[in-house]
Design an enzyme around this catalytic site. Structure first.
Site, PDB file in Angstrom:
ATOM      1  N   GLY A 173      50.502  42.606  43.223  1.00 48.71           N
ATOM      2  CA  GLY A 173      51.482  42.005  42.464  1.00 48.71           C
ATOM      3  C   GLY A 173      51.711  42.380  41.150  1.00 48.71           C
ATOM      4  O   GLY A 173      52.549  42.448  40.406  1.00 48.71           O
ATOM      5  N   ASP A 174      50.359  42.612  40.364  1.00 48.34           N
ATOM      6  CA  ASP A 174      50.366  42.874  39.019  1.00 48.34           C
ATOM      7  C   ASP A 174      51.021  44.488  38.868  1.00 48.34           C
ATOM      8  O   ASP A 174      51.702  44.718  38.120  1.00 48.34           O
ATOM      9  CB  ASP A 174      49.064  43.027  38.718  1.00 48.34           C
ATOM     10  CG  ASP A 174      48.247  41.666  38.327  1.00 48.34           C
ATOM     11  OD1 ASP A 174      49.300  41.077  37.748  1.00 48.34           O
ATOM     12  OD2 ASP A 174      47.244  41.683  38.294  1.00 48.34           O
ATOM     13  N   SER A 175      50.629  45.356  39.946  1.00 50.06           N
ATOM     14  CA  SER A 175      51.122  46.674  39.816  1.00 50.06           C
ATOM     15  C   SER A 175      52.608  46.798  40.025  1.00 50.06           C
ATOM     16  O   SER A 175      53.401  47.615  39.414  1.00 50.06           O
ATOM     17  CB  SER A 175      50.416  47.693  40.801  1.00 50.06           C
ATOM     18  OG  SER A 175      49.276  47.593  40.563  1.00 50.06           O
TER      19      SER A 175
END
Length: 401
Positions: A173-175
């Site tokens: 999700g961060d990436s």
């Protein structure tokens, strides 16, 4: 095609990166990989937590930081002080892009919201990465990837159907939100060429996950079907799975098109299966997915993977092994395309990491240096901004930098 010696397609672009961890800094990593000058502002005492994160600490250092900090300049500045914020404002006034992933409202509290910064730099593009975006009832909540992945729909469909939802082994999700932010930055810069004005790129983690969820919403809206966990397969797409082999390794086989499935049947010595009413077209194979996979698994389980893979490849089928890091490092495809590069590091010596992607034929990106030491570029960047040696020394003595 001849490559230009330009330092990358984003050479000449100045980016100020604020924030920490993965989501915002991954956006900075992508921009830096393609030539942007990324000046990362870090807390003078501890810097970005990614300097310490990770399971292992060879030579007392995190192997995570050299990757996410690569191609960036580290400038220490305490943004919680008036002097520190003044330094940040001075740097932003001459920047093209600001990347931040503070909780929404933090920059406004510091008098550094977009409207305030745009008064002195109307062409500024600000990428704001957060869990839930800059607006809406959840905007002020702490937004980590695990929640964004769950709300965006990814967690519920990941894993085996008889177990709790699983997660990917990375902070996907961060990436994804970092990639979305980088894409938004490029769109905003393109618009700036026409209008001369910058804007805010609002990249929420849950929406960045939602955008890759294919037809999950539309299928439910039209049919009421809620997609569930299906393990290693995509429901209705067959054959496309991992199968056992005699040598104990798993083999991936994708043959869900009619022509490919016929080739697989020929290899199996069962050309009749391609005409079987249960398997002769895409819909039929999807409806009988489990039994078809069982047939294929019974065949592959009697094959050695070293013999099986060349046969599958010769038939034009999508096939391969499931790779780990050691497999990547010895694979000729990775080597031929330099998918993994060796980078000089002041402590580790030579370290390996993934290259910059995607590939551009004329102005490619690359890894120029690994994550810098904390504050490595502070003096040089501040001197370029007009501070003399005495001013820099005074700021350091007061703990501002």
């Amino acid at each position: 095609m001849t490559q230009e010696n330009s330092g990358g397609p984003l050479a000449g672009l100045r980016v100020i990166e604020m924030g920490s961890l993965i989501a915002g800094p991954f956006c900075g990593q992508v921009l830096g990989d393609f030539g942007a000058e990324v000046i990362k502002l870090e807390d003078p005492k501890v810097g970005d937590p990614m300097r310490q994160w990770g399971r292992s600490k060879p030579k007392g250092l995190s192997p995570w930081w050299p990757v996410i900090g690569r191609n960036k300049k580290s400038v220490t500045v305490d943004l919680r002080t008036d002097e520190g914020r003044d330094i940040a404002r001075a740097l932003i006034a001459k920047a093209d892009v600001v990347v931040e992933n503070f909780r929404p409202g933090t920059l406004e509290k510091w008098g550094m919201g977009y409207e305030a910064l745009a008064k002195t730099n109307p062409g500024l593009v600000m990428a704001r990465v957060s869990g839930f975006g800059q607006t809406g009832p959840y905007s002020k909540r702490a937004g980590y990837a695990l929640v964004g992945e769950a709300m965006g729909g990814l967690r519920h469909i990941t894993g085996e159907p008889d177990r709790n939802p699983a997660r990917a082994g990375i902070s996907i999700g961060d990436s994804l939100s970092g990639l979305n932010a980088a894409l938004g930055v490029m769109m905003a810069l393109h618009a700036r060429q026409r209008t001369g004005k910058g804007q805010v790129v609002d990249a929420a983690i849950y929406e960045s996950v939602l955008t890759v969820m294919e037809n999950l919403i539309t299928e439910y809206d039209l049919t009421g079907y809620v997609r569930e966990r299906s393990g290693a397969v995509l429901p209705g797409i067959a054959p496309s799975n991992v199968y056992p082999t005699k040598s104990g390794e798993l083999v991936l086989i994708g043959a869900n098109q009619d022509t490919l499935f016929k080739r697989l049947c020929d290899l199996m010595g069962r050309p009749d299966l391609a005409e079987d009413v249960r398997y002769r077209d895409h819909a039929a194979r999807g409806a009988h997915q489990a039994e078809l996979d069982a047939r294929i698994a019974a065949w592959t389980a009697d094959q050695d993977i070293e013999d099986l893979l060349p046969k599958l490849e010769a038939a034009g089928l999508a096939t391969g092994r499931i790779y780990r890091a050691p497999d990547m490092l010895k694979d000729p495809q990775f080597a031929a395309r330099q998918s993994i590069v060796t980078v000089a590091h002041p402590v580790f010596g030579a370290i390996k990491m993934q290259n910059a992607f995607p590939r551009l034929t004329r102005t490619p990106g690359g890894v120029r240096w690994p994550g810098p030491t904390l504050g490595e570029h502070t003096d040089a960047v501040l001197a370029e901004a007009g501070l003399d040696v005495e001013a820099i020394a005074g700021l350091r003595s007061r703990g501002v930098i």
